[in-house]
Design an enzyme around this catalytic site. Structure first.
Site, PDB file in Angstrom:
ATOM      1  N   ASP A 114     -18.175 -66.061 -10.562  1.00 42.22           N
ATOM      2  CA  ASP A 114     -16.965 -66.651  -9.998  1.00 42.22           C
ATOM      3  C   ASP A 114     -15.765 -66.227 -10.849  1.00 42.22           C
ATOM      4  OD1 ASP A 114     -14.937 -68.150  -8.970  1.00 42.22           O
ATOM      5  OD2 ASP A 114     -15.807 -70.109  -9.482  1.00 42.22           O
TER       6      ASP A 114
ATOM      7  N   TYR B 206       0.371 -58.869   1.919  1.00 42.69           N
ATOM      8  CA  TYR B 206       0.576 -58.358   3.282  1.00 42.69           C
ATOM      9  C   TYR B 206       1.818 -59.015   3.870  1.00 42.69           C
ATOM     10  CZ  TYR B 206      -0.303 -57.027   8.117  1.00 42.69           C
ATOM     11  OH  TYR B 206      -0.170 -56.503   9.380  1.00 42.69           O
TER      12      TYR B 206
ATOM     13  N   TYR C 158       0.749 -65.636   9.863  1.00 47.28           N
ATOM     14  CA  TYR C 158       0.511 -64.997   8.564  1.00 47.28           C
ATOM     15  C   TYR C 158       1.667 -65.222   7.592  1.00 47.28           C
ATOM     16  CZ  TYR C 158      -1.693 -62.209   5.065  1.00 47.28           C
ATOM     17  OH  TYR C 158      -2.284 -61.839   3.880  1.00 47.28           O
TER      18      TYR C 158
ATOM     19  N   LYS D  22       1.063 -65.856  -0.578  1.00 48.62           N
ATOM     20  CA  LYS D  22       1.486 -64.493  -0.938  1.00 48.62           C
ATOM     21  C   LYS D  22       2.862 -64.512  -1.602  1.00 48.62           C
ATOM     22  CE  LYS D  22      -2.138 -62.211   0.275  1.00 48.62           C
ATOM     23  NZ  LYS D  22      -3.038 -61.782  -0.784  1.00 48.62           N
TER      24      LYS D  22
HETATM   25  P1  NAD Z   1     -12.406 -58.622   0.965  1.00 49.39           P
HETATM   26  O1  NAD Z   1     -12.912 -59.883   1.545  1.00 49.39           O
HETATM   27  O2  NAD Z   1     -12.924 -57.334   1.525  1.00 49.39           O
HETATM   28  O3  NAD Z   1     -12.704 -58.603  -0.638  1.00 49.39           O
HETATM   29  C1  NAD Z   1     -12.584 -59.755  -1.418  1.00 49.39           C
HETATM   30  C2  NAD Z   1     -13.275 -59.560  -2.749  1.00 49.39           C
HETATM   31  O4  NAD Z   1     -13.113 -60.759  -3.522  1.00 49.39           O
HETATM   32  C3  NAD Z   1     -14.784 -59.301  -2.676  1.00 49.39           C
HETATM   33  O5  NAD Z   1     -15.136 -58.365  -3.663  1.00 49.39           O
HETATM   34  C4  NAD Z   1     -15.383 -60.656  -3.033  1.00 49.39           C
HETATM   35  O6  NAD Z   1     -16.690 -60.592  -3.594  1.00 49.39           O
HETATM   36  C5  NAD Z   1     -14.380 -61.113  -4.061  1.00 49.39           C
HETATM   37  N1  NAD Z   1     -14.401 -62.554  -4.309  1.00 49.39           N
HETATM   38  C6  NAD Z   1     -14.131 -63.568  -3.458  1.00 49.39           C
HETATM   39  N2  NAD Z   1     -14.266 -64.750  -4.104  1.00 49.39           N
HETATM   40  C7  NAD Z   1     -14.609 -64.465  -5.381  1.00 49.39           C
HETATM   41  C8  NAD Z   1     -14.879 -65.241  -6.533  1.00 49.39           C
HETATM   42  N3  NAD Z   1     -14.803 -66.569  -6.515  1.00 49.39           N
HETATM   43  N4  NAD Z   1     -15.232 -64.594  -7.657  1.00 49.39           N
HETATM   44  C9  NAD Z   1     -15.323 -63.243  -7.707  1.00 49.39           C
HETATM   45  N5  NAD Z   1     -15.064 -62.456  -6.662  1.00 49.39           N
HETATM   46  C10 NAD Z   1     -14.713 -63.064  -5.513  1.00 49.39           C
HETATM   47  O7  NAD Z   1     -10.838 -58.707   1.032  1.00 49.39           O
HETATM   48  P2  NAD Z   1      -9.675 -57.623   1.204  1.00 49.39           P
HETATM   49  O8  NAD Z   1      -9.287 -57.608   2.633  1.00 49.39           O
HETATM   50  O9  NAD Z   1     -10.004 -56.359   0.517  1.00 49.39           O
HETATM   51  O10 NAD Z   1      -8.498 -58.373   0.420  1.00 49.39           O
HETATM   52  C11 NAD Z   1      -8.194 -58.126  -0.919  1.00 49.39           C
HETATM   53  C12 NAD Z   1      -6.715 -58.419  -1.120  1.00 49.39           C
HETATM   54  O11 NAD Z   1      -5.935 -57.530  -0.300  1.00 49.39           O
HETATM   55  C13 NAD Z   1      -6.309 -59.846  -0.728  1.00 49.39           C
HETATM   56  O12 NAD Z   1      -5.333 -60.302  -1.605  1.00 49.39           O
HETATM   57  C14 NAD Z   1      -5.722 -59.637   0.658  1.00 49.39           C
HETATM   58  O13 NAD Z   1      -4.822 -60.636   1.026  1.00 49.39           O
HETATM   59  C15 NAD Z   1      -5.015 -58.307   0.457  1.00 49.39           C
HETATM   60  N6  NAD Z   1      -4.669 -57.584   1.700  1.00 49.39           N
HETATM   61  C16 NAD Z   1      -5.587 -57.443   2.701  1.00 49.39           C
HETATM   62  C17 NAD Z   1      -5.208 -56.798   3.880  1.00 49.39           C
HETATM   63  C18 NAD Z   1      -6.190 -56.639   5.016  1.00 49.39           C
HETATM   64  O14 NAD Z   1      -5.774 -56.328   6.128  1.00 49.39           O
HETATM   65  N7  NAD Z   1      -7.460 -56.820   4.768  1.00 49.39           N
HETATM   66  C19 NAD Z   1      -3.919 -56.276   4.010  1.00 49.39           C
HETATM   67  C20 NAD Z   1      -3.031 -56.386   2.948  1.00 49.39           C
HETATM   68  C21 NAD Z   1      -3.416 -57.061   1.787  1.00 49.39           C
END
Ligand code: NAD
Length: 405
Positions: free
Chosen positions: A121, A235, A245, A254
């Site tokens: 975690d 985002y 959002y 955010k």
């Molecule tokens: P994702 O769900 O693919 O990845 C999340 C990661 O966080 C995973 O590796 C997961 O294991 C880890 N995680 C979650 N809880 C955890 C914990 N308690 N301890 C350790 N690890 C933990 O998400 P994503 O879409 O890649 O998002 C990552 C970031 O990018 C976020 O801040 C998201 O808001 C941002 N983002 C996403 C998008 C999109 O469209 N997906 C667009 C812009 C920005």
């Protein structure tokens, strides 16, 4: 022994294909290696401007996994990754990130790159301590720290209270179309507005408090190198998703992340580094697929950007973040007027958005498939769970759910 098929309902996939996840990760690694060759990227060992020791929080899927792959296989960095994934047993499957990490670790070892992956975690101080101990064991300090956690819950390390984040509009309900990627049916979804402590709780989970705590603890333990950069992801998105959002509960989180980036930046500037929020493009992820309007918007966006030749996935986004923002030859980091890195520039290009408007406004239940790239979003959705990955034999029986071959 079983053949593994995707188990999907209402845009949620509840299982993962071990070999497919590993292959998808390896495909991303191949892309990063090709970029290194094609763009002439030099690692720090080769005398290039590149990070040497990188910490990626949220390393197993999505943007975090692509960040780690770019750092390691395009820029030659040793990496420590943290993620929270369900581990499989021989008969019971794990979550996709478990298999992605396993494939990453194997490829890194083969390439002679140091890599340690913690399944812990990341919000806990025990995890921070484990990372500090590992860095000390390696005898290194981090010169890049990527914060890419996306989680529905966070336990405050001081109070032990668990907070839950929600994706809700603020003030009034938000109704939007949802597309079911499997049945290809359009339906109306209504998200109810935030109530009670929803906003504050979402900020607690997805805001910048935890990122700040990481930097503080790493700094006190003296494992942050001079010139260290840190980046977290955000985002903004188009007008269609604003109510649910950017102006919703997650948008409040955010904005908190963006404000705290400035505080972290000030502390890293003292040692010649800096911190930024990078505003990334919308992609298909496990969470985005259940938010009203997002998948429909993504379907349109894929169609319009593919036609314009500007479509990008996680790996292309992270390649651009490193090459054109964080590690430029002139050593500057271009930002917008708010100090944010913008790699959502191609998504929000006015010409793209105006073409997209034409499609979004014309959509109804009977013509939706003419206006969206349904195969594109479905393939990405299946891929993140290890399905529909090119070159994988999905008829082959899997005898050990912990194995990735
Ligand atoms: P994702 O769900 O693919 O990845 C999340 C990661 O966080 C995973 O590796 C997961 O294991 C880890 N995680 C979650 N809880 C955890 C914990 N308690 N301890 C350790 N690890 C933990 O998400 P994503 O879409 O890649 O998002 C990552 C970031 O990018 C976020 O801040 C998201 O808001 C941002 N983002 C996403 C998008 C999109 O469209 N997906 C667009 C812009 C920005």
């Amino acid at each position: 022994m079983a053949v593994i098929k995707p188990m999907i309902r209402s845009n949620i996939c509840i299982n993962a294909h071990p070999v497919g996840c590993a292959r998808d990760t390896e495909n991303q690694i191949e892309f990063a290696k090709k970029q290194k060759t094609n763009k002439g990227i030099k690692s720090a060992k080769e005398g290039g401007y590149a990070p040497k020791n990188v910490l990626v929080l949220g390393c197993s899927t999505g943007y975090g996994l692509s960040s780690r792959i770019t750092a390691a296989f395009e820029y030659g960095a040793d990496t420590i990754g943290v993620s929270f994934e369900k581990e499989p047993t021989v008969t019971k499957g794990g979550t996709p990130g478990f298999y992605n990490n396993k494939a990453f670790d194997r490829a890194a070892a083969k390439a002679g790159l140091k890599a340690t992956t913690f399944n812990m975690d990341a919000f806990s101080d025990e995890c921070r301590q484990a990372v500090i101990d590992e860095a000390k064991k390696w005898g290194v300090k981090f010169d890049l720290i990527v914060y890419s956690l996306a989680s529905p819950v966070r336990t405050d390390p001081d109070t032990k209270i668990m907070y839950k984040s929600v994706i809700k509009p603020v003030g009034k309900p938000y109704g939007g179309w949802a597309i079911d990627m499997i049945t290809e049916k359009l339906s109306k979804l209504e998200a109810q507005p935030a109530e009670g402590d929803d906003i504050a709780n979402t900020v607690k989970v997805m805001g910048g408090e935890d990122w700040e705590r990481w930097i503080k603890m790493l700094s006190e333990a003296d494992v942050i190198a001079e010139g260290c950069k840190s980046v977290a992801y955000s985002y903004i998105g188009p007008k269609y998703s604003q109510p649910v959002y950017r102006d919703g509960t997650i948008g409040a989180a955010k904005k908190d992340l963006e404000a705290r980036a400035k505080v972290i930046d000030a502390s890293l500037k003292k040692i010649g580094g800096g911190a930024w929020v990078s505003v990334n493009k919308a992609l298909v992820t496990r969470s985005s697929s259940v938010i009203p309007i997002i998948m429909l918007y993504l379907g349109c966006l894929f169609k319009v950007q593919k036609a314009a030749g500007t479509h990008e996935g996680c790996k292309e986004q992270m390649d651009r973040l490193f090459r054109e923002r964080l590690y430029r030859d002139d050593k500057t980091v271009p930002t917008d007027s708010e100090g944010r890195i913008r790699i959502d520039d191609l998504e929000l290009d006015p010409a793209i958005q105006s073409e997209l408007d034409k499609h979004m406004e014309a959509i109804n239940e009977s013509n939706v498939l003419e206006h969206i790239d349904i195969e594109g979003i479905r393939k990405d959705f299946l891929n993140i769970n290890g399905f529909a990955v090119d070159g994988v034999d999905y008829e082959k029986e899997i005898t050990d759910m912990t194995a990735i071959d």
